[in-house]
Enzyme design. Sequence first.
Site, PDB file in Angstrom:
ATOM      1  N   GLU A   1       0.939  -1.304  -0.200  1.00 32.98           N
ATOM      2  CA  GLU A   1       0.110  -0.023   0.055  1.00 32.98           C
ATOM      3  C   GLU A   1       1.044   1.188   0.012  1.00 32.98           C
ATOM      4  O   GLU A   1       0.631   2.241   0.943  1.00 32.98           O
ATOM      5  CB  GLU A   1      -0.955  -0.055   1.306  1.00 32.98           C
ATOM      6  CG  GLU A   1      -2.153  -1.128   0.904  1.00 32.98           C
ATOM      7  CD  GLU A   1      -3.184  -1.255   1.937  1.00 32.98           C
ATOM      8  OE1 GLU A   1      -2.869  -0.564   3.189  1.00 32.98           O
ATOM      9  OE2 GLU A   1      -4.127  -1.660   1.902  1.00 32.98           O
TER      10      GLU A   1
ATOM     11  N   GLU B   1      -5.410  -8.468  -1.115  1.00 27.51           N
ATOM     12  CA  GLU B   1      -6.113  -8.134   0.234  1.00 27.51           C
ATOM     13  C   GLU B   1      -7.534  -8.054  -0.065  1.00 27.51           C
ATOM     14  O   GLU B   1      -8.059  -7.155  -1.019  1.00 27.51           O
ATOM     15  CB  GLU B   1      -5.603  -7.093   0.902  1.00 27.51           C
ATOM     16  CG  GLU B   1      -4.424  -7.138   1.671  1.00 27.51           C
ATOM     17  CD  GLU B   1      -3.830  -6.131   2.327  1.00 27.51           C
ATOM     18  OE1 GLU B   1      -4.771  -5.529   3.166  1.00 27.51           O
ATOM     19  OE2 GLU B   1      -2.764  -5.853   2.453  1.00 27.51           O
TER      20      GLU B   1
HETATM   21  C1  BG6 Z   1      -4.547  -2.812   4.687  1.00 27.10           C
HETATM   22  C2  BG6 Z   1      -3.128  -3.267   5.266  1.00 27.10           C
HETATM   23  O1  BG6 Z   1      -4.572  -1.669   4.662  1.00 27.10           O
HETATM   24  O2  BG6 Z   1      -5.713  -3.348   5.214  1.00 27.10           O
HETATM   25  C3  BG6 Z   1      -3.127  -4.319   6.278  1.00 27.10           C
HETATM   26  O3  BG6 Z   1      -2.318  -3.649   4.076  1.00 27.10           O
HETATM   27  C4  BG6 Z   1      -4.217  -4.261   7.107  1.00 27.10           C
HETATM   28  O4  BG6 Z   1      -1.999  -4.292   6.948  1.00 27.10           O
HETATM   29  C5  BG6 Z   1      -5.440  -4.398   6.426  1.00 27.10           C
HETATM   30  O5  BG6 Z   1      -4.418  -4.753   8.230  1.00 27.10           O
HETATM   31  C6  BG6 Z   1      -6.883  -4.376   7.103  1.00 27.10           C
HETATM   32  O6  BG6 Z   1      -7.088  -2.969   7.844  1.00 27.10           O
HETATM   33  P1  BG6 Z   1      -7.284  -3.067   9.399  1.00 27.10           P
HETATM   34  O7  BG6 Z   1      -7.064  -1.898   9.935  1.00 27.10           O
HETATM   35  O8  BG6 Z   1      -8.604  -3.739   9.405  1.00 27.10           O
HETATM   36  O9  BG6 Z   1      -6.228  -4.177   9.928  1.00 27.10           O
END
Ligand code: BG6
Length: 487
Positions: free
Chosen positions: A197, A383
Amino acid sequence: MGFPEGFLWGGATAANQYEGGYLDGGKGLSTLDAITDGSHTVPRKISFKTADGEIKYVTRDQELGKGATGYVDPNQYYPSHVATDFYHHWKEDIALFAEMGFKTFRLSIAWSRLFPRGDEKEPNEEGVKFYEDVFKELRKYDIEPLVTLNHFDMPMYLADEMDGWLDRRVVDYFVNFARVCFTRYKGLVTLWKTFNEINFMRAWNTLGTKAYDDQTRYQALHHVFVASAKTVLLGHVIDPHNLVGMMIAYGTSYPEDCNPDNYMKNIEEMHVKQFFCDVQCRGYYPNYKLKEFERNGVVIEKEEFDDDILLDGTVDFIGFSYYSSGISTIRTDAETTDGNQKRNIKNPHLKANDWGWQIDPVGLRIALNELYDRYELPLFVVENGLGAIDTVEEDGSINDDYRIDYLAAHIAEMKKAVEIDGVELMGYTPWGCIDLVSAGTGEMRKRYGFIYVDMDDEGKGTLKRSKKKSFDWYKKVIASNGEDLSK
Ligand code: BG6
């Protein structure tokens, strides 16, 4: 029809949220090791010493000030220190991923495990061996490692002593780290991503800088871009089989309505993320950004061949995270809700999770189309997922139907993007395939996994792993190559 043969189904994690063992095996401190826990309402903080030696805590959007150094307070709980302890559970976890039928597993390498200070020439062998063992174990089950070289952290020494990415020397330190990864894991890993990211790299933990003004941030980011391009070039030289991609948080965004001013506002907001892809996929700074720099007096200091390096070192594929979409409007009184690292405007057509993140499966298809139309590069959804509170029933079962519904809806849209729109998609790795610490809030209760880990927000728990209902569901999805999404 449907997903292509060889489609890479799997799951995603990151060292600072999953690995733990923060000082084991010769690992050095990373910036993330000084980020406290938090919650939906209480922000996580950075603990540090001022130049005068005073211990302070600030939120991640606040500057640390000149001469500050990261500080691990013995009286404070830091979620990254143990996280969900992959460091001591990797065999068990990989066996579970294999049982689900994973074709790939995304993990990040903790830079400070290989280079405890960051500026050493030779790596910490114990650290190198740890990941080598992990990759061999994955290969044993025919699981392709998908490696993020840098996920939101850096050796604390580089931040303390050099102001992180603001210092040009860090480019060489990073490229040396990448060289070690490419050479030592040659034959074990061919799928790489440089920076997680990259559009969210803006705080001390990610950039290592102690000031966050535009001049500082964009100069530091220029060094990140150059490091990324050099890494791509090096990856290809060391092993022509290597594919080196970029990674961005890409939630698409809609104009609030057909008011032309809102449409224009949306173009501007999309440029904020497109900038990162434009540099890494096209190989140069886009005009809209150069104009912005001109207006704001940002001057990027470049070395002689930087522009050539950016042009030659464009990425092989785009990895992106997708959780929800956004809205652009010129109104200043629009109602907002939480989102990934930023607040979003409420969309009346969408529901949200308990943290306010709006759920928009069609937005994923739109994102895939937008990225593919603009760059015509293979894409990888690295993701996606639903952060939710899971309940362990008396009989030990965890019935996470809400997670299954979320994932099924997103996979269905992804399939349309492949089947109908012709988007080239390499794979899908839902976030936090095993429960891990939330990056945003530092909580454990915000869970994403198919596998539950017994650990709470204060770091208490047995770390025992158990399967959720979604475990068998995802196994079936993978076995049917995405055709069977039924519960
Ligand atoms: C992304 C990141 O922004 O979202 C992860 O690459 C992160 O590291 C994921 O964990 C989900 O966000 P959160 O804040 O729910 O953990």
